[in-house]
Design an enzyme around this catalytic site. Sequence first.
Site, PDB file in Angstrom:
ATOM      1  N   GLU A 183      34.377  48.124 -15.987  1.00 23.88           N
ATOM      2  CA  GLU A 183      33.512  47.109 -15.387  1.00 23.88           C
ATOM      3  C   GLU A 183      32.395  47.781 -14.599  1.00 23.88           C
ATOM      4  OE1 GLU A 183      35.628  43.354 -14.094  1.00 23.88           O
ATOM      5  OE2 GLU A 183      37.195  44.836 -13.771  1.00 23.88           O
TER       6      GLU A 183
ATOM      7  N   HIS B 280      46.368  43.036 -18.208  1.00 24.64           N
ATOM      8  CA  HIS B 280      45.424  43.117 -19.328  1.00 24.64           C
ATOM      9  C   HIS B 280      45.558  44.428 -20.124  1.00 24.64           C
ATOM     10  CE1 HIS B 280      43.956  39.776 -17.158  1.00 24.64           C
ATOM     11  NE2 HIS B 280      43.004  40.361 -16.464  1.00 24.64           N
TER      12      HIS B 280
ATOM     13  N   LYS C 186      41.426  36.900 -25.960  1.00 28.22           N
ATOM     14  CA  LYS C 186      40.167  37.484 -26.434  1.00 28.22           C
ATOM     15  C   LYS C 186      40.259  37.651 -27.952  1.00 28.22           C
ATOM     16  CE  LYS C 186      38.693  39.263 -22.118  1.00 28.22           C
ATOM     17  NZ  LYS C 186      37.589  38.478 -21.583  1.00 28.22           N
TER      18      LYS C 186
ATOM     19  N   ARG D  29      43.013  20.173  -0.882  1.00 26.12           N
ATOM     20  CA  ARG D  29      43.039  19.790   0.535  1.00 26.12           C
ATOM     21  C   ARG D  29      41.785  19.053   0.983  1.00 26.12           C
ATOM     22  NH1 ARG D  29      45.483  25.657   1.938  1.00 26.12           N
ATOM     23  NH2 ARG D  29      43.852  26.275   0.518  1.00 26.12           N
TER      24      ARG D  29
ATOM     25  N   ASP E 262      45.872  44.742 -10.491  1.00 27.64           N
ATOM     26  CA  ASP E 262      44.905  43.708 -10.859  1.00 27.64           C
ATOM     27  C   ASP E 262      44.724  43.613 -12.377  1.00 27.64           C
ATOM     28  OD1 ASP E 262      42.890  41.733 -10.407  1.00 27.64           O
ATOM     29  OD2 ASP E 262      41.353  43.257 -10.703  1.00 27.64           O
TER      30      ASP E 262
ATOM     31  N   HIS F   7      44.545  36.262 -19.526  1.00 31.11           N
ATOM     32  CA  HIS F   7      43.440  35.761 -20.361  1.00 31.11           C
ATOM     33  C   HIS F   7      42.974  36.792 -21.392  1.00 31.11           C
ATOM     34  CE1 HIS F   7      40.888  37.805 -17.377  1.00 31.11           C
ATOM     35  NE2 HIS F   7      39.921  37.779 -18.288  1.00 31.11           N
TER      36      HIS F   7
HETATM   37  C1  BG6 Z   1      40.755  39.588 -13.825  1.00 32.31           C
HETATM   38  C2  BG6 Z   1      40.728  40.576 -12.681  1.00 32.31           C
HETATM   39  O1  BG6 Z   1      42.086  39.279 -14.177  1.00 32.31           O
HETATM   40  O2  BG6 Z   1      40.126  40.189 -14.956  1.00 32.31           O
HETATM   41  C3  BG6 Z   1      39.309  40.953 -12.353  1.00 32.31           C
HETATM   42  O3  BG6 Z   1      41.344  39.976 -11.532  1.00 32.31           O
HETATM   43  C4  BG6 Z   1      38.603  41.461 -13.585  1.00 32.31           C
HETATM   44  O4  BG6 Z   1      39.251  41.915 -11.311  1.00 32.31           O
HETATM   45  C5  BG6 Z   1      38.775  40.490 -14.738  1.00 32.31           C
HETATM   46  O5  BG6 Z   1      37.234  41.604 -13.260  1.00 32.31           O
HETATM   47  C6  BG6 Z   1      38.215  41.049 -16.034  1.00 32.31           C
HETATM   48  O6  BG6 Z   1      38.211  40.028 -16.988  1.00 32.31           O
HETATM   49  P1  BG6 Z   1      36.997  39.853 -17.995  1.00 32.31           P
HETATM   50  O7  BG6 Z   1      37.420  38.756 -18.896  1.00 32.31           O
HETATM   51  O8  BG6 Z   1      35.806  39.522 -17.161  1.00 32.31           O
HETATM   52  O9  BG6 Z   1      36.861  41.168 -18.678  1.00 32.31           O
END
Ligand code: BG6
Length: 478
Positions: A232, A256, A198, A56, A251, A194
């Site tokens: 985390e 994951h 890894k 935008r 999330d 993602h």
């Molecule tokens: C993301 C989440 O998909 O993955 C985040 O939305 C999280 O909250 C993150 O922190 C963790 O990914 P990584 O690769 O930093 O371990």
Amino acid sequence: MQQPSSITDPVALHPTIFVIYGITGDLAARKLIPALLNLYTKRLLPQRFAIIGFSRRVFSREEFREFIRGRMNVRPGQFKEEDIKHFLDHITYEQGMFDDTGAYARLASKMKGIDDRWGQCSNKLYHLSVPPTLYEKILSNIAHSGLAQSCDDGTGWTRILIEKPFGSDSETARHLDKLLGSLFKEEQIFRIDHYLAKEVLQNIMAFRFSNSMFEPLWNRNFIDKIHIKLFEKNGMEGRGAFYDPIGALKDVGQNHVLMMLAIIAMEAPKSFRAHDIRVERAKVLSKLKPMNSRSINRHVVRGQYMGYMQEVGISPSSQTETYFRIQAHVGSSRWKGVPFYLESGKALAEAKAEIDVYFKEDKRLRAGAAGTKENRQNILTFRIQPDEGIRVRFFVKKPGYDFTTESKTLKFKYSEATSFDIIPDDYERLIHDAFVGDQTLFASTDEIMASWKFIMSILNNLKQTQLKLYERGAGYIE
Ligand code: BG6
């Protein structure tokens, strides 16, 4: 996983236009642009490629170039100035509102102009780098402006990369899937999780299926439990407004953490082709036993760190979990009775992702090993990040006159192994695989639906659980 020749040979890649919808956003800055620059400097992009940012914000040509430059995250001396300059020459901008059909028509004509210049119909790769609430709008505009079509003469493909969260529950995920399915074929849809990219997670399959000393033990007769952790240290880091309506289960749990489970628990695929691997991952996920109002209390712990409600963007009466621990069960003959602990949280003592496989204690040989049951078990640990590696805890006789055993560890660390120290960034790998058309590291629709089904069985029974408060930096939540 595809043969290396197509991966490393950019000449083999057809000219491609990569459109980033929402290029001014956080994801494009943190992940996409640096990944594309890295791929470019490694010569892993097609020789003819163009990146078009669509957003935008209004920029002049120069302002946009400067904006991208500022987002490249380049360390001094990391790349040659000349490479950066050439990379920037491949990026242009198209300003437009996401709901303005005229903007998509302009984008289409810009892409046609590039194809005309190249003298051929190119591949088109789209990345939706926008909040999920905009997916539907953008997807239908892509369709209406003809951007979803591949080249008439079959020379170039069209593919779409779509980010998690894929829906906000089973219903919305199904709806999004239907919409995507009406525009693209499954082989054109690349759903990003993602974690699949890894390295150590990919290595689990290699490790399991190419070491005959472990795979025969990979079942309920020898494995006592499996503990999957995504810990985390950070809290919200300014993402509160996004996170609060979602919470940890959606999330990272639905995606994951369950993908880690799928890989550690899957049956051997028929082949190592994307389809067969994705089928096996989906099968395991579909066998997860759903929770009900009785089991949830025993099997799910939810927590929120103290101070969460005071963070920016968080409701002052939020009941959102920032931590969960689930005892899950896979209803297959291989895993009957083996608990899978799935644990994740923000603001914990440590930042790490790892999987511990606990083998059953062999009582015959356990001479003198003291302590709790866990201290007497072999443990195989896959450290996904940081400090990537694999380690095995085993027992040996302690030197001396009596027969007592002591635990020791065999370690394989990526950082200590020649040629293992350079680990491709997750997004570099994902973009690369989308270019070459390898869907192994992307979630299939069956995987997404199966994981939602399991997570929904928890979310639908949340009232039966208590939200426990924990201190920032906590190690274990009771
Ligand atoms: C993301 C989440 O998909 O993955 C985040 O939305 C999280 O909250 C993150 O922190 C963790 O990914 P990584 O690769 O930093 O371990």
